[in-house]
Design a protein around this motif. Structure first.
Motif: not given
Length: 245
Positions: A70-92
């Motif tokens: 869903l996040i990848n689908e949303i990013a097809q339509h609007i800008e999505v910015f993800y600030f990696e945290g300490n539970h979610d990282f190395n996400l590129a």
């Protein structure tokens, strides 16, 4: 660090959802954004969106695959910015259409109607011990080793981590927050607003030289925020998502 990002009115800001099978509300929220039932000009994901999502550990991708899609689908339509945290990282590699900011690039400088705004997840400016810990948990070689061992033992390691994280109280009050932030951030930054999550406090503090905003956690009452600009109102308008709960 400046990346020439301009905040848009109507942007959604979400922090610390800690999405897991124990906290499924984020999935419905993302579906509503994707369906445009919740309008959004941009989407800022401020870290710890997932309780456990690591780029080098495929099992965490499988556990979170619908929210990732869903996040990848949303990013097809609007800008999505993800600030990696300490539970979610190395996400590129997981979010190819999303602008990812790892911890070493935070805080990120943005602008909004002539104001300088710094954005971060919130696990920056820790003491030496935490900085070493932050480096270790993000180490690609160690994460590949974790993935190998976890697979070897039938995912017992990640299941144990999930059980531990499910018991954490994510909504505790941080007593002495203002004093802590004055010491932690103090004169280190020059900006109009400093916005971060991580501490789950949902508080605004007038600091010496800027306004500090600690975002409320989506995991606590499904809070999220909308960038607004009417006169005599704060930069962020708080909302509570309740559909399907």
């Amino acid at each position: 660090m400046s990346h020439n990002i301009t905040l848009k009115e109507g942007a959604l800001v979400v922090a610390d959802a800690h999405y897991s099978h124990k906290r499924p509300e984020l999935l419905t929220f993302l579906r509503e954004i994707y369906a445009q039932n919740i309008p959004a000009t941009q989407l800022f994901l401020m870290g710890d969106i997932f309780d456990a999502l690591f780029g080098e550990v495929p099992y965490t991708h499988i556990q979170n695959q619908e929210a990732i899609r869903l996040i990848n689908e949303i990013a097809q339509h609007i800008e999505v910015f993800y600030f990696e945290g300490n539970h979610d990282f190395n996400l590129a590699s997981i979010f190819p259409n999303v602008k990812i900011f790892p911890i070493e690039q935070q805080p990120v400088e943005c602008s909004y109607k002539g104001k300088k705004i710094l954005l971060a997840h919130g696990d920056i400016e820790g003491d030496l011990g935490y900085k070493i810990y932050a480096k270790v948990i993000r180490n690609s070689i160690l994460l590949h080793l974790l993935s190998f061992l976890d697979t070897l033992f039938g995912h017992a390691i990640l299941k144990r981590l999930d059980a531990y994280l499910s018991k954490k109280d994510d909504c505790r009050e941080f007593v002495g927050l203002k004093q802590f932030m004055q010491k932690r951030l103090g004169a280190k930054y020059s900006c109009d607003y400093f916005i971060e999550g991580h501490f789950h406090q949902n508080k605004t503090i007038e600091m010496d030289g800027f306004v500090y905003i600690n975002l409320g956690a989506f995991a606590c009452n499904q809070r999220y925020f909308i960038v607004k600009s009417p006169q005599n109102r704060e930069l962020l308008e708080e909302k509570n998502f309740s559909k399907g709960i």
